[in-house]
Scaffold this active site. Sequence first.
Site, mmCIF file in Angstrom:
data_model
loop_
_atom_site.group_PDB
_atom_site.id
_atom_site.type_symbol
_atom_site.label_atom_id
_atom_site.label_comp_id
_atom_site.label_asym_id
_atom_site.label_seq_id
_atom_site.Cartn_x
_atom_site.Cartn_y
_atom_site.Cartn_z
ATOM 1 N N ARG A 198 -38.382 -33.266 33.990
ATOM 2 C CA ARG A 198 -38.388 -32.321 35.105
ATOM 3 C C ARG A 198 -38.960 -30.970 34.691
ATOM 4 O O ARG A 198 -39.349 -30.168 35.542
ATOM 5 C CB ARG A 198 -36.968 -32.136 35.649
ATOM 6 C CG ARG A 198 -36.373 -33.387 36.286
ATOM 7 C CD ARG A 198 -34.943 -33.156 36.694
ATOM 8 N NE ARG A 198 -34.322 -34.389 37.192
ATOM 9 C CZ ARG A 198 -33.038 -34.511 37.491
ATOM 10 N NH1 ARG A 198 -32.229 -33.465 37.352
ATOM 11 N NH2 ARG A 198 -32.549 -35.655 37.919
ATOM 12 N N HIS A 199 -38.990 -30.726 33.381
ATOM 13 C CA HIS A 199 -39.550 -29.470 32.872
ATOM 14 C C HIS A 199 -41.070 -29.626 32.771
ATOM 15 O O HIS A 199 -41.638 -29.775 31.691
ATOM 16 C CB HIS A 199 -38.937 -29.146 31.505
ATOM 17 C CG HIS A 199 -37.481 -28.841 31.565
ATOM 18 N ND1 HIS A 199 -36.978 -27.555 31.599
ATOM 19 C CD2 HIS A 199 -36.405 -29.663 31.614
ATOM 20 C CE1 HIS A 199 -35.655 -27.590 31.662
ATOM 21 N NE2 HIS A 199 -35.283 -28.868 31.671
ATOM 22 N N ARG A 209 -30.829 -26.212 29.356
ATOM 23 C CA ARG A 209 -30.143 -27.398 28.849
ATOM 24 C C ARG A 209 -29.136 -27.081 27.741
ATOM 25 O O ARG A 209 -28.373 -27.956 27.345
ATOM 26 C CB ARG A 209 -31.165 -28.420 28.352
ATOM 27 C CG ARG A 209 -32.174 -28.829 29.430
ATOM 28 C CD ARG A 209 -31.507 -29.343 30.694
ATOM 29 N NE ARG A 209 -32.503 -29.752 31.686
ATOM 30 C CZ ARG A 209 -32.220 -30.370 32.822
ATOM 31 N NH1 ARG A 209 -30.959 -30.638 33.130
ATOM 32 N NH2 ARG A 209 -33.179 -30.697 33.674
ATOM 33 N N GLN A 242 -44.350 -41.021 26.727
ATOM 34 C CA GLN A 242 -43.098 -41.724 26.442
ATOM 35 C C GLN A 242 -43.315 -43.204 26.160
ATOM 36 O O GLN A 242 -44.236 -43.836 26.691
ATOM 37 C CB GLN A 242 -42.140 -41.565 27.627
ATOM 38 C CG GLN A 242 -40.755 -42.138 27.376
ATOM 39 C CD GLN A 242 -39.765 -41.743 28.461
ATOM 40 O OE1 GLN A 242 -40.125 -41.112 29.454
ATOM 41 N NE2 GLN A 242 -38.509 -42.101 28.278
#
Length: 275
Positions: free
Chosen positions: A120-121, A225, A129
């Site tokens: 989301r960042h 976070r 990934q």
Amino acid sequence: MDQSNTSSNPAHASTDASIRIIHEPGIYVLGMQVVDQSELSRFLTDHGVSWHSDSEIPAEVLTETAGRVCYMSFARPRPGGNSAYLEHIKESGHGSVFEHGVWNILITGVSRSLTHELIRHRAGFGFSQLSQRYVDESVAEYIEPAIIANDPELHAIWQNAMQHAHSAYVQLAEKLNAKMADEPDKTARRKNARQAARSVLPNATETKIFITANARALRHFVEQRGSRFAEPEIRLLANRLLDRLQSHSPNLFGDYERDPLPDGTVEIRTVYRKV
């Protein structure tokens, strides 16, 4: 567990029956910048000024250079060197110059649940990934939440669920591969089998993700976070990542401090939020 002083390697792992349980992320800083001093000197000479940063850390030199270009403040720098200069940037909130410091980082030993939040960042980050369509997940590795790991009864329930999910994945992958035996392309056959079989894998499945991010984006991630309101696994990652960033670039990340929380974890804070 103290989140401020543990190695960045995923050494905290155990093996129960057919699955490997991981409790610590792995962080590998694979790439940092290099300053071309000859080009920087050529720029300064062409503009009739002489200047040299007292930092030897490329990300710190480049962010300071970017800031000084904005006002052409090379000739009469303030006292205090790079540390004081970047401190002033934080105080003034002119965080755009921090976007010129960049790191390439490989993260392992984290769950798919964590990476759903990590990606989301988007601003200032690039992601690559591990693909569950191409990579065989029959080598089972899972991330166990600390609140479950610390309770024998909860751990037993969780472990049983992971073993059943893993067994289902292996059986489905094998049977799907056999079902598509007429497909001549072995790679396509394996991919199609795995992409269907992965539907039973839990959020706890271990994954690996390569990130490229700038200092401003990394600061935002650490603040968001590393908060007490963040999910514990990603808060642990924020702490481990901050360990590495403070070691590599204290002038960019040294303002962060940590406070212990009642559950034994650690919160990250700074007086320079959202720079």
